[in-house]
Design a protein around this motif. Sequence first.
Motif, PDB file in Angstrom:
ATOM      1  N   THR A   1      -6.827  25.537  12.525  1.00  0.00           N
ATOM      2  CA  THR A   1      -6.425  26.524  11.386  1.00  0.00           C
ATOM      3  C   THR A   1      -6.207  25.843  10.062  1.00  0.00           C
ATOM      4  O   THR A   1      -6.117  24.712  10.074  1.00  0.00           O
ATOM      5  N   ILE A   2      -6.042  26.492   9.117  1.00  0.00           N
ATOM      6  CA  ILE A   2      -5.832  26.111   7.708  1.00  0.00           C
ATOM      7  C   ILE A   2      -4.553  25.462   7.479  1.00  0.00           C
ATOM      8  O   ILE A   2      -4.289  24.386   6.948  1.00  0.00           O
TER       9      ILE A   2
ATOM     10  N   GLY B   1      -2.973  33.834  -1.425  1.00  0.00           N
ATOM     11  CA  GLY B   1      -2.280  34.022  -0.116  1.00  0.00           C
ATOM     12  C   GLY B   1      -3.407  34.151   1.141  1.00  0.00           C
ATOM     13  O   GLY B   1      -3.005  33.869   2.339  1.00  0.00           O
ATOM     14  N   ILE B   2      -4.743  33.814   0.795  1.00  0.00           N
ATOM     15  CA  ILE B   2      -5.523  33.902   1.949  1.00  0.00           C
ATOM     16  C   ILE B   2      -5.531  32.551   2.658  1.00  0.00           C
ATOM     17  O   ILE B   2      -5.595  31.546   2.080  1.00  0.00           O
ATOM     18  N   MET B   3      -5.152  32.456   4.038  1.00  0.00           N
ATOM     19  CA  MET B   3      -4.922  31.538   4.795  1.00  0.00           C
ATOM     20  C   MET B   3      -5.715  31.600   6.214  1.00  0.00           C
ATOM     21  O   MET B   3      -5.558  30.596   7.290  1.00  0.00           O
ATOM     22  N   SER B   4      -6.546  32.531   6.440  1.00  0.00           N
ATOM     23  CA  SER B   4      -7.269  32.763   7.445  1.00  0.00           C
ATOM     24  C   SER B   4      -8.440  33.731   7.533  1.00  0.00           C
ATOM     25  O   SER B   4      -8.547  34.676   6.316  1.00  0.00           O
TER      26      SER B   4
ATOM     27  N   LEU C   1     -12.617  29.151   8.467  1.00  0.00           N
ATOM     28  CA  LEU C   1     -12.486  30.343   8.145  1.00  0.00           C
ATOM     29  C   LEU C   1     -13.881  31.372   8.382  1.00  0.00           C
ATOM     30  O   LEU C   1     -13.799  32.613   8.601  1.00  0.00           O
ATOM     31  N   GLY C   2     -14.880  30.810   8.363  1.00  0.00           N
ATOM     32  CA  GLY C   2     -16.141  31.542   8.609  1.00  0.00           C
ATOM     33  C   GLY C   2     -16.055  31.790  10.381  1.00  0.00           C
ATOM     34  O   GLY C   2     -16.407  33.198  10.673  1.00  0.00           O
ATOM     35  N   SER C   3     -15.545  30.898  11.187  1.00  0.00           N
ATOM     36  CA  SER C   3     -15.378  31.490  12.549  1.00  0.00           C
ATOM     37  C   SER C   3     -14.511  32.427  12.777  1.00  0.00           C
ATOM     38  O   SER C   3     -14.702  33.413  13.514  1.00  0.00           O
ATOM     39  N   GLN C   4     -13.223  32.379  12.164  1.00  0.00           N
ATOM     40  CA  GLN C   4     -12.488  33.396  12.412  1.00  0.00           C
ATOM     41  C   GLN C   4     -12.658  34.696  11.663  1.00  0.00           C
ATOM     42  O   GLN C   4     -12.407  35.720  12.267  1.00  0.00           O
ATOM     43  N   THR C   5     -13.452  34.790  10.648  1.00  0.00           N
ATOM     44  CA  THR C   5     -14.165  36.079   9.913  1.00  0.00           C
ATOM     45  C   THR C   5     -14.910  36.341  11.099  1.00  0.00           C
ATOM     46  O   THR C   5     -14.713  37.845  11.262  1.00  0.00           O
TER      47      THR C   5
END
Length: 436
Positions: free
Chosen positions: A54-55, A352-355, A395-399
């Motif tokens: 994770t970030i 605020g973007i963390m995921s 982030l790409g995988s989580q998206t």
Amino acid sequence: MPDDERRHPMQLPSRPSVPPALRRRIPSVGDLAPLMQFKRPELGTAARLRRAHTIWDLREQAKRRTPTAPFDYTDGAAEAEISLRRAREAFLDLEFRPGILRDVETVSTTTPILGQTSALPFGIAPTGFTRMMQSEGEYAGSQAAEAAGIPYTLSTMGTASIEDVAQAAPGGRNWFQLYLWTDRERSLELIRRAAAAGNDTLMVTVDTAVAGARLRDVRNGMTIPPALTLKTVVDASYRPAWWYNFLTHEPLSFASLSRYSGTVADLINSMFDPTLTFEDLDWLRGVWKGNLVVKGIQTLDDAKKAVDHGADGIILSNHGGRQLDRAPIPLHLLPHVAAELKGRTAIILDTGIMSGGDIVAAIALGADFTLIGRAYLYGLMAGGRRGVDRTIDILGSQTARTMQLLGVNRVEDLTPDHVHLLGSAASDVGQVALTR
């Protein structure tokens, strides 16, 4: 008398037989051997970054590897840091509404933005003093963005020049962020250099009439470049890699400002112009022929005015919480802006973007695109270029995974129906829906 009536009153029924698989036995060596597979320890930056899922994991690695002053410069915000905390809480205070029984074997994260296509629905935001965080700085960010097929934005206060970034990532989509100075000739020189270097988008920041009160920096005695005081020497004693890189690479400078010879304080005072008005956007629109994006929009009224004055895109942002504390929350502003301006201008969101889930929520609520700042810098501090690659990969995988779990194959299929804002924000968005 039946047999069951002749049974002794205290006699219990017999226990059922134990299945063979549940009978106790002494394990054999052959049984234990497949279980006793000890992994060889993996050392080095690549192995450490693979352990970051994770970030927030990257942030922890970054904190261990970076001196306090530059880490806090990245991690901190203005005054009591309420703006940043609320922006992050806004992403936590929502629920997704998935669609089931959809074929989501394949998913596309490609996203159109300002006349071209990005491989992912996010790009890298402008950050100042970036080589102070880690010596690869803007070079790592621009090259990682190029490899991933997403835009990269260089800050006016960057530590690599416009020309050097263009040379480092010649196939990338490079944008340039501008602080519009009172000295229009100096601004015009930067604009011309950005155009000559192939930047197709100019991002003008408008929420810096004066510098915010970033108290972590004040308490750390933050200077640019970091000063070798007793405190910093002690702090560096268990972060030797950072200092080795810092001392053995080219000294930090505001690389795009090659003719500037004043102090940092003088630079900021001349760069943050408190006299700017919307008429200055008209001047900028006249001299810049590419995409013009206005960063720092915090009200619906200002969003509409920026578009009326020629903005091709607006960025809903409170500067990562680094300017006005208790500023509007970009995610809560987003549905109101989308209701009025969707399709008229590119709507971009940061702060605020963390995921990847945060990115999906923003797109669903009406953003065309998002930008990451701290998330990218955490990766940079954790592992240089490889750390930025890891940030983009996470982030790409989580998206993609979030989209699949929502039952969505394409970014453009995300709608407000996929997200429900909880708490007080929900009633505000409900009012927006009623007036559309």
